[in-house]
Design an enzyme around this catalytic site. Sequence first.
Site, PDB file in Angstrom:
ATOM      1  N   SER A  72     -38.047  -1.061 -14.075  1.00  0.00           N
ATOM      2  CA  SER A  72     -39.173  -1.116 -13.141  1.00  0.00           C
ATOM      3  C   SER A  72     -39.891   0.242 -13.103  1.00  0.00           C
ATOM      4  O   SER A  72     -40.316   0.740 -14.142  1.00  0.00           O
ATOM      5  CB  SER A  72     -38.678  -1.553 -11.758  1.00  0.00           C
ATOM      6  OG  SER A  72     -39.743  -1.992 -10.947  1.00  0.00           O
ATOM      7  N   ASP A 186     -39.472  -8.241 -13.582  1.00  0.00           N
ATOM      8  CA  ASP A 186     -38.794  -6.990 -13.228  1.00  0.00           C
ATOM      9  C   ASP A 186     -37.307  -6.991 -13.626  1.00  0.00           C
ATOM     10  O   ASP A 186     -36.556  -7.895 -13.254  1.00  0.00           O
ATOM     11  CB  ASP A 186     -38.915  -6.798 -11.713  1.00  0.00           C
ATOM     12  CG  ASP A 186     -38.584  -5.395 -11.254  1.00  0.00           C
ATOM     13  OD1 ASP A 186     -37.703  -4.751 -11.855  1.00  0.00           O
ATOM     14  OD2 ASP A 186     -39.208  -4.933 -10.279  1.00  0.00           O
TER      15      ASP A 186
END
Length: 349
Positions: A72, A186
Site C-alpha cells: 500500500s 490493496d
Amino acid sequence: MNNHYVVALASNRDFEEKTMTEEPRRATKFRHADACIGLALGSGSARGLAHIGVIQALEEADIKVDVIAGTSIGALIGAVYASDSLDSLESTFQELDWMKIASFFDVVFPRSGLIDGAKVSGLVRTHIHVDRIEALPRRFASLATDIFTGEEVIISSGDVIEAVRASISVPGIFTPVRSNGRILVDGGLVNPVPVSVARSMGADIVIAVDLNHDIVEGKNFKPFANHVNDEEKKEIGIFSHWMDSYRQSIQGLKSRLLSHESPVAAQFMRWVSTEPLPSIFEVLLASINIMETRITQTRLGLDRPDIIIQPPLGQISFLQFDRAEEIIRIGYECAREQLAAFTRADRRG
C-alpha cells in the site's frame, strides 16, 4: 509482462521449526558487511509518511538497504526510495495542504471504487523516472491482493506505476487494477507488513515498519465524538461532496417512505430519529483499520523481522498528509531508538 507470484502462509509449526534454526544465523550475518538487508514497509495511508523518516534514520546509521518490499503506502514510498528520489517526494508531501490533497482524488461513479487513482499515479510518476521495476537502482517488489481468490500477489517486475497503483487500491475507495488476468487490490488485506516478501527476495536481515499497531482502540470513529477538531472537520469536508448526489437521489424515496400511506413510515421514523451512523467512507476505513491491525499481529508472529519499528501514530487519520513534517519526524525518532537498541543487543550477543 509483469512477474506475479502467489504466496501461501506457512503453518505455525513450520514457522517455529524454521525460527529455531534461522535466528542465530541471521544475527551473525548482520555483523557481516555482505549481509543482504531487506526493508519491509507496511500499509497505513498518511501514517506511511513515517517510512521517509525511518529511511532517513537508516541512512544516517550507514545501513545499506539492498531489497525493498512495500504494501500500500509502503509500496509507494518504497518505489520512490528504490528510484533514489525520496528527497523530492518528501518535499512534495511537506508542501501539501487540504486543497492540494483533495485535488489528488479523482472521484468516479462508484461501480467498484470511489476514486480512479489516475492522479495519484501521476504523482508517483513525477518522482520515478523509469518505467519498469527491473530498471530501478534498488531491487523492489510491491504486494497486492487478488480480490477473487484472496491470494497474495508479489509484483517484482513490469510497470512500476501499475505495481504501486495495485498495492494502494484500498477496497471500496480506489478502483481495482486489472493485471495479467487478475483483479488486484490493496496488499494490506493479506500482508500489511511484507516481511516474508523481503525474505523471498534474498534478505538475510529484515527491518520492518509496522504502522498499524495502535490505530484501533477507540480511534476509528473520532469524528463522531462530542468534540471534533479542525483537522478532522477538514478531512470530513473533503468527502462530504461525494455524498451530495446520493442524498438528492434518495430524497424522493425518503418522501415516499414518510407519507402516511406508506406501511413502513413508522419504522422509518424510528430509524432516522436515532443517533446518526458513520458514513460509508468511515465504515470502510474503520473496517480496514481493524482488519489490517489484526492481520499484522498474526503475520508478524509468523514472519518475524529482525528489527521491528512501530512509530506511535494512532492519532494520525487516513488523509492527514498535511501533517507530513510531524509524521516523518516521529518515524525518524522511533527508528533511531530501535536501531540503537538493536545495536546494543547485537554487541552483547
